[in-house]
Design a protein around this motif. Structure first.
Motif, mmCIF file in Angstrom:
data_model
loop_
_atom_site.group_PDB
_atom_site.id
_atom_site.type_symbol
_atom_site.label_atom_id
_atom_site.label_comp_id
_atom_site.label_asym_id
_atom_site.label_seq_id
_atom_site.Cartn_x
_atom_site.Cartn_y
_atom_site.Cartn_z
ATOM 1 N N VAL A 100 0.858 -1.196 0.000
ATOM 2 C CA VAL A 100 0.000 0.000 0.000
ATOM 3 C C VAL A 100 0.895 1.247 0.000
ATOM 4 O O VAL A 100 0.675 2.202 -0.757
ATOM 5 C CB VAL A 100 -0.927 0.005 1.241
ATOM 6 C CG1 VAL A 100 -1.775 1.264 1.272
ATOM 7 C CG2 VAL A 100 -1.802 -1.230 1.258
ATOM 8 N N ALA A 101 1.924 1.214 0.837
ATOM 9 C CA ALA A 101 2.830 2.360 0.953
ATOM 10 C C ALA A 101 3.509 2.628 -0.405
ATOM 11 O O ALA A 101 3.553 3.775 -0.874
ATOM 12 C CB ALA A 101 3.879 2.086 2.019
ATOM 13 N N ASP A 102 3.999 1.549 -1.048
ATOM 14 C CA ASP A 102 4.693 1.725 -2.332
ATOM 15 C C ASP A 102 3.745 2.298 -3.387
ATOM 16 O O ASP A 102 4.130 3.134 -4.201
ATOM 17 C CB ASP A 102 5.247 0.380 -2.839
ATOM 18 C CG ASP A 102 6.365 -0.127 -1.931
ATOM 19 O OD1 ASP A 102 6.864 0.662 -1.108
ATOM 20 O OD2 ASP A 102 6.723 -1.322 -2.042
ATOM 21 N N TYR A 103 2.525 1.801 -3.374
ATOM 22 C CA TYR A 103 1.530 2.257 -4.355
ATOM 23 C C TYR A 103 1.374 3.780 -4.275
ATOM 24 O O TYR A 103 1.492 4.486 -5.268
ATOM 25 C CB TYR A 103 0.196 1.557 -4.067
ATOM 26 C CG TYR A 103 -0.953 2.042 -4.910
ATOM 27 C CD1 TYR A 103 -1.054 1.690 -6.244
ATOM 28 C CD2 TYR A 103 -1.933 2.883 -4.374
ATOM 29 C CE1 TYR A 103 -2.112 2.142 -7.026
ATOM 30 C CE2 TYR A 103 -2.985 3.340 -5.146
ATOM 31 C CZ TYR A 103 -3.069 2.970 -6.468
ATOM 32 O OH TYR A 103 -4.107 3.438 -7.239
ATOM 33 N N TRP A 104 1.171 4.293 -3.075
ATOM 34 C CA TRP A 104 0.933 5.731 -2.944
ATOM 35 C C TRP A 104 2.223 6.538 -3.137
ATOM 36 O O TRP A 104 2.194 7.651 -3.669
ATOM 37 C CB TRP A 104 0.279 6.055 -1.587
ATOM 38 C CG TRP A 104 -1.154 5.634 -1.604
ATOM 39 C CD1 TRP A 104 -1.714 4.592 -0.926
ATOM 40 C CD2 TRP A 104 -2.215 6.202 -2.395
ATOM 41 N NE1 TRP A 104 -3.055 4.482 -1.231
ATOM 42 C CE2 TRP A 104 -3.385 5.458 -2.120
ATOM 43 C CE3 TRP A 104 -2.305 7.266 -3.295
ATOM 44 C CZ2 TRP A 104 -4.621 5.751 -2.731
ATOM 45 C CZ3 TRP A 104 -3.533 7.557 -3.894
ATOM 46 C CH2 TRP A 104 -4.664 6.806 -3.608
#
Ligand code: NAD
Ligand code: UGA
Length: 460
Positions: A297-301
């Motif tokens: 999730v962190a990488d996506y954003w």
């Protein structure tokens, strides 16, 4: 608080949110007294200045409201203790930038200003006080505030903490406040939530006011900004494909925007999003996701921010490449320095990086903006670059002896520039780089001007 009625409001933080928000509440609620306080005395003096053109922030429609309500039911002062003591409800509207050092540096919010407000409230509040988070905050900040407020030996005092995030955009703040898409109130004290709702009901219909729990409210603010920023990175990524293929980003935006599920707004490609909040709020979301070990999730954003920096650099590199890979001692006109039109705010403005990079490459810049002051630009570009740019009050003077002009802010008045007049002042070959897609490419067809526009595949 008398008979469960809110009569006196304090807002801590007289910035881009505190000032306009309290002005609109004051206008719509003449029976309320609102005190906006700030530690920055210079800012307070500017809010109180007689000449309304000296207000510390420029926002269309703001000065008219200030002239109606200031010193009637809206007051600006640095007497924070007194304002807290008299208040039934306190809005926290202070800055929440990203931490520069320590744990979470570069991602987490620096909550020192929020914490010091909570302590100040704890020391000075009287009776029951409703504390409202207006600043954008990490999820669970309300718990921190509650814990600080509850440190008290005095049983006569009590507090409720609510979250009421602000969704206004700069440049349209007054309209956004007068006619918001929704007002979000998060909390677990229903009575306090109703008292805050009652204030908004003075000018808004009931169906616009949404109640949630505290954490949903805090997270919805971060999520809204992340989604908006993501749309810009999405359209900017497509702008690069347009330039490589011959497609036109304006035509693509128009075509996809007609799909109601996508919607027409926020599809303008540009030099990357700026403003004080998108980047910091996404970084905060990234920090939150990593904290809960949600690394995907962190990488996506985080990629939304990476595309944004990439787009900004891409614009700068395009300018240098088109100028034969060399800008040493070339004069370049910079049209626009604020992060968007209709504001004097330059925080995280895409112009800052592009100007710094061009200066670093050896260029000399003639910088023009309709509302940003020379002082602000000077601070943003840092003192070591002082001799490499000049401030231009008049847009036509900015073109004198330049090899190129880079339009970086979409101020409407740039559309009306008389390019034939400009041609008399500039070096040839002359380039215009329109990073906001506001100029009509056809205007340049019969002029001795090379024209580049973001996402315009038919760039000559
Ligand atoms: P700002 O920097 O313009 O204003 C914040 C003000 O708070 C400053 O004037 C500062 O001096 C004052 N302050 C800080 N600590 C204080 C203290 N302890 N006591 C008194 N005053 C204190 O910031 P802003 O743009 O108004 O943003 C405020 C918050 O609102 C941020 O959390 C931001 O993310 C959020 N927000 C901003 C916008 C926007 O368009 N700018 C929109 C929505 C939400
Ligand atoms: C944004 C949100 O729109 C507000 O809802 C939110 O309250 C605020 O952040 C905040 O939390 O601070 P703001 O940053 O003032 O408001 O302005 P926007 O209109 O969102 O523009 C942000 C940046 O994106 C600007 O640099 C703008 O030029 C750019 N942008 C915007 C584009 O490049 N393309 C678009 O289609 C729209």
């Amino acid at each position: 608080m008398i008979n469960n009625k809110i009569l006196n409001i304090c807002c801590i933080g007289a910035g881009y949110v505190g000032g306009p928000t309290m002005a609109v509440i004051a206008k719509n609620c003449p029976d309320l007294i609102l005190n906006v306080v700030d530690i920055n005395e210079e800012r307070i003096n500017l809010w109180n200045s007689e000449d309304l053109s000296n207000l510390p922030i420029f926002e269309p429609g703001l000065s008219q409201i200030i002239s109606q309500v200031r010193n009637k039911n809206l007051f600006f002062s640095s007497n924070i203790k007194k304002a807290i003591k008299n208040a039934d409800m306190i809005f926290l509207s202070v800055n929440t930038p990203i931490k520069e050092k320590g744990i979470g540096a570069g991602y987490a919010s620096d909550l020192r200003w929020v914490e010091s407000c909570a302590r100040e409230i704890n020391e000075n509040a009287v009776g029951h006080t409703i504390v409202v988070e207006k600043s954008t905050l990490p999820v669970k900040t309300a718990k921190t505030i509650q814990e600080i407020l509850n440190v008290s030996n005095n049983s006569d005092r009590s507090f409720s903490v609510l979250s009421n995030p602000e969704f206004l955009a700069e440049g349209t703040a007054i309209n956004d406040l007068e006619n918001p898409d929704r007002v979000l109130i998060g909390g677990d004290d229903h009575k306090a939530m109703l008292l805050l709702k009652k204030i908004y009901l003075n000018w808004l219909p009931e169906e616009k006011i949404i109640f949630t729990n505290l954490w949903s409210s805090e997270l919805s603010k971060l999520t809204a900004n992340a989604f908006l920023a993501q749309r810009i990175s999405s359209i900017n990524s497509i702008s690069a494909i347009c330039e490589s293929t011959g497609a036109d980003i304006k035509e693509v935006s128009n075509a996809i925007g007609k799909d109601k599920r996508i919607g027409e707004e926020f599809l303008n490609s540009g030099p990357g999003f700026g403003g004080s909040c998108f980047k910091k709020d996404i970084l905060n979301l990234v920090y939150l996701a990593r904290f809960y070990r949600l690394n995907e999730v962190a990488d996506y954003w985080e990629n939304v921010i990476k595309i944004n920096s990439w787009q900004n650099n891409r614009v700068y590199e395009t300018i240098v490449k088109k100028l034969f890979g060399n800008v040493v001692d070339k004069k370049i006109a910079i049209l626009g320095f604020s992060f968007k039109k209709n504001t004097n705010d330059t925080r995280e403005s895409p112009s800052i990086n592009i100007c710094k990079n061009l200066i670093h490459d050896g260029a000399f810049l003639n910088i023009h903006d309709f509302k940003v002051s020379k002082d602000t630009i000077s601070k943003d570009l840092s003192s070591k670059n002082e001799s490499r740019w000049s401030f231009q009050e008049n847009v036509y003077d900015a073109f004198e002896d330049t090899h190129a002009a880079v339009l970086l802010t979409e101020w409407e008045l740039y559309v009306n520039i008389d390019w034939e007049e400009v041609l008399n002042k500039v070096k040839k070959p002359f380039w215009i780089f329109d990073t906001r897609s506001i100029l009509n490419p056809k205007v340049f067809d019969n002029l001795e001007i090379n024209f580049w526009q973001i996402g315009f595949g038919s760039n000559k």
